[in-house]
Design a protein around this motif. Structure first.
Motif, PDB file in Angstrom:
ATOM      1  N   TYR A  13       0.871  -1.178   0.000  1.00 18.21           N
ATOM      2  CA  TYR A  13       0.000   0.000   0.000  1.00 18.21           C
ATOM      3  C   TYR A  13       0.901   1.218   0.000  1.00 18.21           C
ATOM      4  O   TYR A  13       1.839   1.307   0.804  1.00 18.21           O
ATOM      5  N   VAL A  19       2.955   0.406   3.324  1.00 19.68           N
ATOM      6  CA  VAL A  19       2.795  -0.822   4.107  1.00 19.68           C
ATOM      7  C   VAL A  19       2.996  -2.013   3.177  1.00 19.68           C
ATOM      8  O   VAL A  19       2.265  -2.174   2.200  1.00 19.68           O
ATOM      9  N   ALA A  21       2.084  -5.102   2.752  1.00 22.97           N
ATOM     10  CA  ALA A  21       1.070  -5.998   3.306  1.00 22.97           C
ATOM     11  C   ALA A  21       1.250  -7.432   2.824  1.00 22.97           C
ATOM     12  O   ALA A  21       0.911  -8.373   3.532  1.00 22.97           O
ATOM     13  N   PRO A  40      -2.595 -14.502  11.969  1.00 29.79           N
ATOM     14  CA  PRO A  40      -3.262 -13.632  12.941  1.00 29.79           C
ATOM     15  C   PRO A  40      -3.826 -12.375  12.274  1.00 29.79           C
ATOM     16  O   PRO A  40      -3.526 -12.087  11.115  1.00 29.79           O
ATOM     17  N   GLY A  42      -4.251  -8.803  11.013  1.00 28.76           N
ATOM     18  CA  GLY A  42      -3.249  -7.832  10.549  1.00 28.76           C
ATOM     19  C   GLY A  42      -2.077  -8.451   9.810  1.00 28.76           C
ATOM     20  O   GLY A  42      -1.155  -7.745   9.401  1.00 28.76           O
ATOM     21  N   SER A  43      -2.102  -9.769   9.614  1.00 31.39           N
ATOM     22  CA  SER A  43      -0.955 -10.449   8.994  1.00 31.39           C
ATOM     23  C   SER A  43      -0.935 -10.298   7.482  1.00 31.39           C
ATOM     24  O   SER A  43       0.090 -10.547   6.839  1.00 31.39           O
ATOM     25  N   GLY A  44      -2.082  -9.941   6.882  1.00 28.52           N
ATOM     26  CA  GLY A  44      -2.134  -9.780   5.430  1.00 28.52           C
ATOM     27  C   GLY A  44      -3.104 -10.724   4.748  1.00 28.52           C
ATOM     28  O   GLY A  44      -3.114 -10.817   3.514  1.00 28.52           O
ATOM     29  N   LYS A  45      -3.949 -11.396   5.513  1.00 25.86           N
ATOM     30  CA  LYS A  45      -4.881 -12.364   4.925  1.00 25.86           C
ATOM     31  C   LYS A  45      -5.854 -11.713   3.945  1.00 25.86           C
ATOM     32  O   LYS A  45      -6.093 -12.227   2.863  1.00 25.86           O
ATOM     33  N   SER A  46      -6.421 -10.573   4.339  1.00 24.75           N
ATOM     34  CA  SER A  46      -7.389  -9.902   3.453  1.00 24.75           C
ATOM     35  C   SER A  46      -6.704  -9.413   2.184  1.00 24.75           C
ATOM     36  O   SER A  46      -7.268  -9.503   1.085  1.00 24.75           O
ATOM     37  N   THR A  47      -5.496  -8.907   2.345  1.00 24.37           N
ATOM     38  CA  THR A  47      -4.740  -8.444   1.184  1.00 24.37           C
ATOM     39  C   THR A  47      -4.507  -9.604   0.227  1.00 24.37           C
ATOM     40  O   THR A  47      -4.723  -9.487  -0.989  1.00 24.37           O
TER      41      THR A  47
END
Ligand code: ADP
Ligand code: ADP
Length: 230
Positions: A13, A19, A21, A40, A42-47
């Motif tokens: 990003y 970031v 990500a 966990p 904030g680890s980048g799963k959604s990205t």
């Protein structure tokens, strides 16, 4: 070709501050695999999900879906490819509240130039596949959480995607109902469907034939209890 193939694929990003990500990585999913992705918050799963699902374009490397280099596509072509090849299942179902189960499933084919009569037929078949033939005309508010997620799975399948991409598919369900949905995913895998399931739940992750971890944007493959860089 693999269904999913990352070649040095990453997403930063721009910020500021930038970031990283998803760190550039190599990763692939072969046809018929059931891959789970854990990590966990904030680890980048959604990205990762957004890149695989063609919702976001990577800023680094190349992403091939079914051998198609997605970096060469215009936005409308990416959207069309997403609609044809990827079936999404989300934690929060995303059903249209004023449409019946069968209408929700049918709507997934509206942009695919499937004739109306065939749409209805295929929607009913998909609902039957997930055990909901008898609930086809019910509104989502009349369905249980597990039934709603079955409708969402039917909607994801009806376009005959190459990849079923699930984001915390059991996150809003109690344990027993979650088990039913997992059994359904296992059955689809048994029938040859390719699945990529993102979860923070180790019990869900255990259903995969292969599990990938993500931490601080880094993908790590677990091979026979040994972690190797992806
Ligand atoms: P997860 O889904 O595992 O919680 P995300 O992919 O949402 O992780 O986030 C990974 C990292 O990227 C986090 O540090 C998050 O704050 C950051 N991030 C997510 N979306 C954006 C964005 N649109 N702009 C900037 N940073 C973002
Ligand atoms: P969570 O799994 O955290 O509950 P959601 O299921 O609400 O998150 O959705 C995850 C992300 O996917 C959100 O950013 C949302 O905007 C996006 N999204 C939701 N539904 C769809 C859809 N039908 N097609 C494409 N993207 C969607």
């Amino acid at each position: 070709p693999p269904v999913v193939e990352f070649r040095g694929t990453g997403l930063t990003y721009p910020g500021p501050p930038a970031v990283r990500a998803l760190r550039p990585c190599h990763f692939s999913v072969r046809p018929g695999e059931f891959v789970t992705v854990v990590g966990p918050s904030g680890s980048g799963k959604s990205t990762f999900l957004n890149v695989v699902g063609l919702l976001d374009a990577p800023t680094e490397g190349t992403y091939l879906l079914d051998g198609i280099d997605t970096g060469r596509l215009a936005e409308h072509e990416r959207a069309a490819l997403r609609g044809r090849r990827i079936g999404f299942v989300f934690q929060s179902f995303h059903l249209l509240p004023h449409r019946t189960a069968v209408e929700n499933v049918q709507l997934a084919m509206v942009y695919r130039r499937v004739p109306r009569a065939e749409r209805r037929e295929r929607a009913r078949t998909a609902l039957a596949r997930v055990g909901l033939a008898h609930r086809a005309d019910a509104l989502p508010t009349r369905l249980s959480g597990g039934e709603r997620q079955r409708v969402a799975v039917a909607r994801a399948l009806v376009a005959r995607p190459s990849l079923l991409l699930c984001d915390e598919p059991t996150g809003n369900l109690d344990t027993a109902t979650a088990g039913e949905i997992l059994r359904l995913l296992d059955e689809l895998h048994g029938e040859g469907m390719t699945l990529l399931v993102i979860t923070h739940d180790p019990a869900v992750a255990a259903h995969g034939s292969r599990t990938v971890s993500i931490r601080d944007g880094r993908l790590t493959e677990t091979v026979r209890d040994r972690e190797v860089p992806a």
